[in-house]
Design an enzyme around this catalytic site. Structure first.
Site, PDB file in Angstrom:
ATOM      1  N   SER A  37      -0.377   3.685  -1.776  1.00 42.08           N
ATOM      2  CA  SER A  37      -1.652   3.870  -2.463  1.00 42.08           C
ATOM      3  C   SER A  37      -2.539   4.709  -1.550  1.00 42.08           C
ATOM      4  CB  SER A  37      -2.275   2.515  -2.807  1.00 42.08           C
ATOM      5  OG  SER A  37      -3.464   2.684  -3.540  1.00 42.08           O
ATOM      6  N   HIS A  56       0.052   5.028  -6.304  1.00 37.44           N
ATOM      7  CA  HIS A  56      -1.179   4.841  -7.074  1.00 37.44           C
ATOM      8  C   HIS A  56      -2.017   6.113  -6.924  1.00 37.44           C
ATOM      9  CE1 HIS A  56      -1.064   0.148  -6.583  1.00 37.44           C
ATOM     10  NE2 HIS A  56       0.001   0.632  -7.199  1.00 37.44           N
ATOM     11  N   ASP A  86       0.072  -4.731  -3.857  1.00 36.75           N
ATOM     12  CA  ASP A  86       1.175  -4.361  -4.747  1.00 36.75           C
ATOM     13  C   ASP A  86       2.469  -4.263  -3.944  1.00 36.75           C
ATOM     14  OD1 ASP A  86       2.372  -3.759  -7.114  1.00 36.75           O
ATOM     15  OD2 ASP A  86       1.470  -1.785  -7.368  1.00 36.75           O
TER      16      ASP A  86
END
EC number: 3.1.1.61
Length: 350
Positions: A160, A187, A280
């Site tokens: 991310s 992400h 995540d």
């Protein structure tokens, strides 16, 4: 929300353990703590805190009527109460609790996870003609690969915030012709995927590709999972889109990518979790590790934001941690050792 001022929360709880876990979780989401304590401390505080949101975790809210009156008279900020107690840190239930908390926070404050924007991606790009980074040499015990055959082994790269810089450093150092394929779950705003592909592929032997229905994953591929909808691997090893969005607040869901890849590849699916906010990957990674997959993480000091790899490491499932360069070297060494164990002969010169 890159560039947005950090928002603040005030944490009120009659349990010190819960206060600490709420502070830790909200910090992962980029929130500051403007106040932390119990009702007695708040009412004795010299000035009223001015957070964007109040978080209340009380054993019995009915025991605190004076606290609610005190807050309603002195603050216009929303009050979030009725929070579930946090489970033990590092457990799967803890990370599920964090996800539920994130959903409640975002309902009040809007999107919290910071994502790399076009400016930060463009900053990674080198001028045309710039010198290529020094790459690792492919050990001679790793034979040349047959690119006409699908990869037997797949590594999922999850990231991310700060991930593109780390992934670029990792891919730039890998030698060509490694007998593995990569699946990249980042992400990111879908508008920036073209920039991401150009920047990451400038000097690497491994160029990003967007999947098409029915594609297989071949050695040298870096398949960039789309942001907008979920993808899986069918029984024939072909990538297929699904009709639904990725589960969770951000796409692609790294947890779901891991589970979908492992459904087909089993213990031949491994993962490296790079820089990023949130947690995540922390739910699926231990499940894969239990079935024999390798789970590695980027070490904290080299991350733009270490919350994601730190969360995975906290589960105890990570067998290696290193900088992007160290992760690249570890991958080459691991593939070499695997080839030696299989008794494959060294490649010969043409």
């Amino acid at each position: 929300m890159t560039g947005k001022d950090r928002q603040g929360v005030a944490i009120l709880s009659d349990c010190p353990l819960q206060r600490g876990r709420l502070q830790e979780a909200t910090g992962k989401f980029g929130l500051t703590t403007t106040f932390i304590g119990d009702s007695e401390r708040l009412m004795g505080w010299p000035t009223m805190p001015e957070p964007d949101l109040w978080l209340l975790s009380l054993k019995d809210e009915a025991d605190h009527p004076a606290l609610f009156d005190y807050l309603l008279e002195r603050t216009d900020a929303p009050i979030l109460f009725g929070l579930d107690p946090a489970p033990d840190s590092g457990s799967t239930e803890y990370f599920r609790w964090e996800r539920r908390l994130l959903a409640k926070l975002e309902k009040q404050l809007g999107p919290l996870e910071q994502l790399d924007d076009s400016g930060s991606l463009e900053a990674l790009d080198e001028p045309e003609g710039s010198a290529a980074p020094q790459r690792l040499q492919r050990p001679h015990w790793i034979p040349s690969v047959d690119r006409s055959q699908p990869a037997e082994e797949v590594w999922m790269l999850g990231a991310s915030l700060g991930g593109p810089a780390a992934i670029k450093a990792f891919l730039d150092q890998l030698p060509e012709d490694l007998p593995v394929g990569f699946v990249y779950a980042q992400h990111i705003d879908d508008h920036f995927t073209d920039v991401l592909g150009r920047v990451l592929g400038r000097h690497a032997h491994y160029s990003l590709k967007s999947p098409e229905p029915g594609d297989r994953i071949y050695p040298g591929d870096v398949v960039l999972m789309p942001v907008e909808n979920e993808w899986m691997v069918d029984r024939e090893g072909r990538l297929q889109p699904k009709d639904n969005d990725w589960p969770g607040p951000y796409g692609p869901s790294i947890d779901q990518v891991l589970l979908n890849m492992a459904d087909y590849y089993g213990a031949r699916c491994h993962a490296i979790l790079f820089s990023g906010m949130g947690n995540d990957g922390a739910i699926a990674a231990p499940l894969l590790r239990a079935f024999g997959s390798r789970i590695w993480v980027q070490e904290s000091a080299s991350c733009g934001n270490s919350s994601m790899p730190d969360s995975v490491a906290a589960t105890g499932c990570a067998s290696f941690a290193g900088t992007p360069g160290e992760l690249a070297r570890q991958l080459v060494q691991t593939i070499e050792e695997s080839c030696l164990l299989r008794g494959r002969p060294p490649q010969t010169s043409a």
